[in-house]
Design a protein around this motif. Structure first.
Motif, PDB file in Angstrom:
ATOM      1  N   LEU A 353      -3.169   7.213  -0.609  1.00 46.05           N
ATOM      2  CA  LEU A 353      -3.511   6.061  -0.700  1.00 46.05           C
ATOM      3  C   LEU A 353      -2.822   5.013  -1.704  1.00 46.05           C
ATOM      4  CD1 LEU A 353      -7.564   6.512  -0.933  1.00 46.05           C
ATOM      5  CD2 LEU A 353      -6.116   5.863   1.298  1.00 46.05           C
ATOM      6  N   ARG A 354      -2.732   3.744  -1.578  1.00 44.72           N
ATOM      7  CA  ARG A 354      -2.238   2.863  -2.397  1.00 44.72           C
ATOM      8  C   ARG A 354      -3.197   2.140  -3.219  1.00 44.72           C
ATOM      9  NH1 ARG A 354       0.806  -2.283  -0.125  1.00 44.72           N
ATOM     10  NH2 ARG A 354      -1.452  -3.031   0.212  1.00 44.72           N
ATOM     11  N   PHE A 355      -3.036   2.350  -4.393  1.00 47.71           N
ATOM     12  CA  PHE A 355      -3.948   1.429  -5.361  1.00 47.71           C
ATOM     13  C   PHE A 355      -3.054   0.320  -6.027  1.00 47.71           C
ATOM     14  CE2 PHE A 355      -5.558   5.633  -5.230  1.00 47.71           C
ATOM     15  CZ  PHE A 355      -7.072   5.660  -4.872  1.00 47.71           C
ATOM     16  N   SER A 356      -3.373  -0.965  -6.148  1.00 47.45           N
ATOM     17  CA  SER A 356      -2.576  -1.859  -6.614  1.00 47.45           C
ATOM     18  C   SER A 356      -3.476  -2.876  -7.659  1.00 47.45           C
ATOM     19  CB  SER A 356      -1.883  -2.771  -5.741  1.00 47.45           C
ATOM     20  OG  SER A 356      -2.612  -3.192  -4.538  1.00 47.45           O
ATOM     21  N   LEU A 357      -2.810  -2.816  -8.977  1.00 50.36           N
ATOM     22  CA  LEU A 357      -3.771  -3.599  -9.933  1.00 50.36           C
ATOM     23  C   LEU A 357      -3.324  -5.067  -9.895  1.00 50.36           C
ATOM     24  CD1 LEU A 357      -2.850  -0.847 -12.469  1.00 50.36           C
ATOM     25  CD2 LEU A 357      -4.856  -0.857 -11.142  1.00 50.36           C
ATOM     26  N   GLY A 358      -4.172  -6.013 -10.628  1.00 50.19           N
ATOM     27  CA  GLY A 358      -3.959  -7.076 -10.522  1.00 50.19           C
ATOM     28  C   GLY A 358      -4.503  -7.919 -11.838  1.00 50.19           C
ATOM     29  N   ARG A 359      -4.220  -9.287 -11.803  1.00 53.49           N
ATOM     30  CA  ARG A 359      -4.559  -9.944 -12.920  1.00 53.49           C
ATOM     31  C   ARG A 359      -6.092  -9.766 -13.255  1.00 53.49           C
ATOM     32  NH1 ARG A 359      -2.268 -15.826 -12.097  1.00 53.49           N
ATOM     33  NH2 ARG A 359      -0.281 -14.721 -12.632  1.00 53.49           N
ATOM     34  N   PHE A 360      -7.032  -9.586 -12.286  1.00 49.61           N
ATOM     35  CA  PHE A 360      -8.356  -9.853 -12.876  1.00 49.61           C
ATOM     36  C   PHE A 360      -8.793  -8.240 -12.890  1.00 49.61           C
ATOM     37  CE2 PHE A 360      -7.145 -13.695 -10.453  1.00 49.61           C
ATOM     38  CZ  PHE A 360      -7.418 -14.422 -11.482  1.00 49.61           C
ATOM     39  N   SER A 361      -8.142  -7.072 -12.659  1.00 48.22           N
ATOM     40  CA  SER A 361      -8.408  -5.788 -12.987  1.00 48.22           C
ATOM     41  C   SER A 361      -9.052  -5.593 -14.320  1.00 48.22           C
ATOM     42  CB  SER A 361      -7.337  -4.984 -12.423  1.00 48.22           C
ATOM     43  OG  SER A 361      -6.945  -5.121 -11.347  1.00 48.22           O
ATOM     44  N   THR A 362      -9.983  -4.856 -14.580  1.00 49.00           N
ATOM     45  CA  THR A 362     -10.662  -4.730 -15.699  1.00 49.00           C
ATOM     46  C   THR A 362     -10.567  -3.179 -16.271  1.00 49.00           C
ATOM     47  OG1 THR A 362     -12.830  -4.283 -15.315  1.00 49.00           O
ATOM     48  CG2 THR A 362     -12.184  -6.498 -15.660  1.00 49.00           C
ATOM     49  N   GLU A 363     -10.717  -2.690 -17.215  1.00 47.26           N
ATOM     50  CA  GLU A 363     -10.675  -1.253 -17.756  1.00 47.26           C
ATOM     51  C   GLU A 363     -12.212  -0.769 -17.016  1.00 47.26           C
ATOM     52  OE1 GLU A 363     -10.444  -1.149 -21.850  1.00 47.26           O
ATOM     53  OE2 GLU A 363      -8.460  -1.167 -21.814  1.00 47.26           O
ATOM     54  N   GLU A 364     -13.246  -1.431 -17.180  1.00 43.90           N
ATOM     55  CA  GLU A 364     -14.338  -0.830 -16.527  1.00 43.90           C
ATOM     56  C   GLU A 364     -14.363  -0.711 -14.955  1.00 43.90           C
ATOM     57  OE1 GLU A 364     -19.251  -2.215 -16.083  1.00 43.90           O
ATOM     58  OE2 GLU A 364     -17.706  -3.388 -16.841  1.00 43.90           O
ATOM     59  N   GLU A 365     -13.753  -1.427 -14.262  1.00 46.90           N
ATOM     60  CA  GLU A 365     -13.197  -1.316 -13.000  1.00 46.90           C
ATOM     61  C   GLU A 365     -12.291  -0.107 -12.599  1.00 46.90           C
ATOM     62  OE1 GLU A 365     -13.167  -5.729 -10.665  1.00 46.90           O
ATOM     63  OE2 GLU A 365     -11.637  -4.919 -11.846  1.00 46.90           O
ATOM     64  N   ILE A 366     -11.304  -0.006 -13.692  1.00 49.16           N
ATOM     65  CA  ILE A 366     -10.372   1.279 -13.267  1.00 49.16           C
ATOM     66  C   ILE A 366     -11.113   2.559 -13.641  1.00 49.16           C
ATOM     67  CG2 ILE A 366      -8.614   2.414 -14.427  1.00 49.16           C
ATOM     68  CD1 ILE A 366      -7.934   0.151 -12.608  1.00 49.16           C
ATOM     69  N   ASP A 367     -12.099   2.633 -14.743  1.00 47.01           N
ATOM     70  CA  ASP A 367     -12.710   3.650 -14.986  1.00 47.01           C
ATOM     71  C   ASP A 367     -13.914   4.066 -13.817  1.00 47.01           C
ATOM     72  OD1 ASP A 367     -11.539   3.745 -17.391  1.00 47.01           O
ATOM     73  OD2 ASP A 367     -13.112   2.841 -18.469  1.00 47.01           O
ATOM     74  N   THR A 368     -14.407   3.018 -13.296  1.00 46.82           N
ATOM     75  CA  THR A 368     -15.336   3.421 -12.198  1.00 46.82           C
ATOM     76  C   THR A 368     -14.642   3.722 -10.842  1.00 46.82           C
ATOM     77  OG1 THR A 368     -17.045   1.723 -12.940  1.00 46.82           O
ATOM     78  CG2 THR A 368     -17.266   2.162 -10.862  1.00 46.82           C
ATOM     79  N   ALA A 369     -13.637   3.030 -10.603  1.00 51.02           N
ATOM     80  CA  ALA A 369     -12.869   3.644  -9.316  1.00 51.02           C
ATOM     81  C   ALA A 369     -12.358   4.778  -9.475  1.00 51.02           C
ATOM     82  CB  ALA A 369     -11.598   2.622  -9.167  1.00 51.02           C
ATOM     83  N   ALA A 370     -11.957   5.372 -10.707  1.00 56.64           N
ATOM     84  CA  ALA A 370     -11.268   6.643 -11.123  1.00 56.64           C
ATOM     85  C   ALA A 370     -12.584   7.751 -10.728  1.00 56.64           C
ATOM     86  CB  ALA A 370     -10.679   6.959 -11.946  1.00 56.64           C
ATOM     87  N   GLU A 371     -13.660   7.437 -11.330  1.00 58.87           N
ATOM     88  CA  GLU A 371     -14.824   8.229 -11.053  1.00 58.87           C
ATOM     89  C   GLU A 371     -15.166   8.448  -9.699  1.00 58.87           C
ATOM     90  OE1 GLU A 371     -19.336   8.385 -12.601  1.00 58.87           O
ATOM     91  OE2 GLU A 371     -18.033   6.908 -13.499  1.00 58.87           O
ATOM     92  N   ARG A 372     -15.311   7.363  -8.870  1.00 56.82           N
ATOM     93  CA  ARG A 372     -15.550   7.461  -7.483  1.00 56.82           C
ATOM     94  C   ARG A 372     -14.679   8.104  -6.631  1.00 56.82           C
ATOM     95  NH1 ARG A 372     -17.837   1.141  -6.127  1.00 56.82           N
ATOM     96  NH2 ARG A 372     -19.439   1.286  -8.048  1.00 56.82           N
ATOM     97  N   LEU A 373     -13.291   8.033  -7.063  1.00 55.37           N
ATOM     98  CA  LEU A 373     -12.328   8.805  -6.360  1.00 55.37           C
ATOM     99  C   LEU A 373     -12.449  10.268  -6.641  1.00 55.37           C
ATOM    100  CD1 LEU A 373      -9.501   8.371  -4.717  1.00 55.37           C
ATOM    101  CD2 LEU A 373      -8.515   8.274  -6.844  1.00 55.37           C
ATOM    102  N   THR A 374     -12.437  10.422  -7.750  1.00 55.77           N
ATOM    103  CA  THR A 374     -12.720  11.855  -8.231  1.00 55.77           C
ATOM    104  C   THR A 374     -13.850  12.625  -7.365  1.00 55.77           C
ATOM    105  OG1 THR A 374     -11.872  11.774 -10.105  1.00 55.77           O
ATOM    106  CG2 THR A 374     -12.849  13.414 -10.098  1.00 55.77           C
ATOM    107  N   GLU A 375     -14.873  12.048  -7.419  1.00 56.18           N
ATOM    108  CA  GLU A 375     -16.094  12.498  -6.677  1.00 56.18           C
ATOM    109  C   GLU A 375     -16.048  12.558  -5.080  1.00 56.18           C
ATOM    110  OE1 GLU A 375     -19.268   9.760  -7.856  1.00 56.18           O
ATOM    111  OE2 GLU A 375     -19.568  10.504  -9.854  1.00 56.18           O
ATOM    112  N   ALA A 376     -15.421  11.360  -4.546  1.00 58.08           N
ATOM    113  CA  ALA A 376     -14.829  11.388  -3.252  1.00 58.08           C
ATOM    114  C   ALA A 376     -14.087  12.565  -2.671  1.00 58.08           C
ATOM    115  CB  ALA A 376     -14.355  10.151  -2.604  1.00 58.08           C
TER     116      ALA A 376
END
Length: 391
Positions: A353-376
């Motif tokens: 998968l390709r994950f791409s970050l941007g101007r409005f990405s936040t640390e909270e979003e990054i943490d939540t996405a990584a958590e959901r990714l690990t679980e999935a």
């Protein structure tokens, strides 16, 4: 409803609210709505002034002269104008052209079009990091080579090609050099006054501007000739006819000006977010980060997961918007041709998968996405193991 975490900025960026305000100023009766080609009254003059200010701003981000910027509908049209236009204008000098196997579809399809019309195309194979070397280009050059086209930044891997070294070689040999910089503008330093590049495609919607507008840098030199691909009125010095969308052009200029002012700070923040994201699932086994360690932009992260199908993982990642490759190739279920092009197996390419970050990405979003990714990933691997155990 849970808000989607958007990590697909390489596909498109939202318009920056500051840029959206600029868009509005050029649409309504109380704004600057005129046709910039209408030079017989003040309404048209105002629109023309806005277009020229935007042209100077776009030129400023890439170190060009404003007279070297040609407006288009986007990077796809810019690539078509550059590649087809250069090939057709210079075919009397030769019909050999060079590109790579992992270019954007807008470039690949142009070269296939040329190939169907009798041009000979050399398709260079990238290294495992997704880069083309100066030595590869040099080995492919012939007496009848007229054009080389390579992207600045790969849209799936974030890898950066050595443009300076390749461009210097081509300038020395008198071969035109086209660069697709859609993923590079605003994310890395681009200075065509110092870089030996002849043609460069730019996109607004990859840099927080609106969709439907782009530009082509055309170096002002007698050596750089291209044929127009759209005719009807002789706009843009005869290179691209059509009434300009003043609101989009002005917005692209504003977006590129913001990138010039804020790009360095953003790159540092993206590097930090990238590290945070990768560290968050560091305990997960069978994870492979594709692309180079150093010659890359920080905002694009391509990751392969052993034992997991990419499409299944996309579906399992509810509330997180990512992609399994380029948006322009997403209609197919085949593994990414870019990942296959750097030597990955079909299974690994399919599980990436390709994950791409941007101007409005936040640390909270990054943490939540990584958590959901690990679980999935863990859940899909468990299901796969259970299915295999019953066979």
């Amino acid at each position: 409803m849970t808000q989607t975490i958007y990590l697909d900025y390489a596909a498109t960026t939202p318009v920056d609210p500051r840029v959206a305000e600029t868009l509005q100023q050029y649409l309504t009766p109380d704004g600057i709505f005129g046709n910039p080609a209408s030079r017989s009254h003040a309404v048209g003059w105002q629109a023309e002034a806005a277009v020229e200010q935007a042209r100077a701003r776009v030129a400023g981000l890439v170190g060009a002269d404003s007279r070297e910027i040609v407006w288009t509908s986007g990077a796809t049209e810019s690539d078509n104008l550059a590649i087809k236009g250069a090939a057709m204008a210079n075919q009397a000098h030769g019909r050999h052209v060079i590109t790579s196997l992992i270019e954007h579809k807008a470039v690949v399809d142009c070269f296939l079009w040329l190939q169907e019309r009798g041009f000979e195309v050399t398709w260079l194979e990238p290294d495992e990091a997704g880069c083309i070397s100066r030595a590869q280009v040099e080995a492919a050059l012939r007496e009848d080579t007229i054009l080389v086209s390579l992207m600045a930044v790969n849209n799936e891997l974030g890898s950066i090609n050595p443009l300076q070294a390749i461009g210097a070689l081509l300038r020395e040999r008198g071969v035109l050099f086209h660069v697709d910089a859609a993923q590079a503008a605003g994310k890395m330093a681009l200075d065509v006054s110092a870089m030996p590049v002849d043609l460069m495609a730019l996109s607004a919607h990859k840099a927080y501007g609106p969709k439907g507008v782009g530009a082509l840098y055309v170096r002002r030199s007698p050596d750089v000739t291209i044929e127009a691909q759209i005719h009807g009125g002789g706009h843009e010095r005869g290179l691209r006819s059509g009434t300009l969308a003043t609101h989009q052009v002005a917005a692209m200029g504003h977006a590129f000006n913001l990138a010039l002012e804020e790009g360095d700070a953003e790159a540092g923040r993206f590097e930090s977010l990238r590290s945070r994201f990768l560290d968050a699932f560091g305990g997960l086994s069978g994870v492979h980060v594709h692309g180079p360690e150093r010659a890359r932009i920080p905002g694009i992260i391509n990751i392969g997961f052993e034992g997991v199908d990419g499409e299944s993982l996309l579906l399992a990642l509810r509330g997180v918007a990512v992609s399994s490759g380029s948006a322009c190739a997403s209609a197919t279920t085949e593994p990414s041709y870019v990942l296959r092009g750097i030597g990955l197996s079909p299974e690994m390419a399919q599980g990436s998968l390709r994950f791409s970050l941007g101007r409005f990405s936040t640390e909270e979003e990054i943490d939540t996405a990584a958590e959901r990714l690990t679980e999935a990933v863990a859940r899909l691997r468990e299901r796969g193991a259970a299915r295999r155990a019953t066979v």
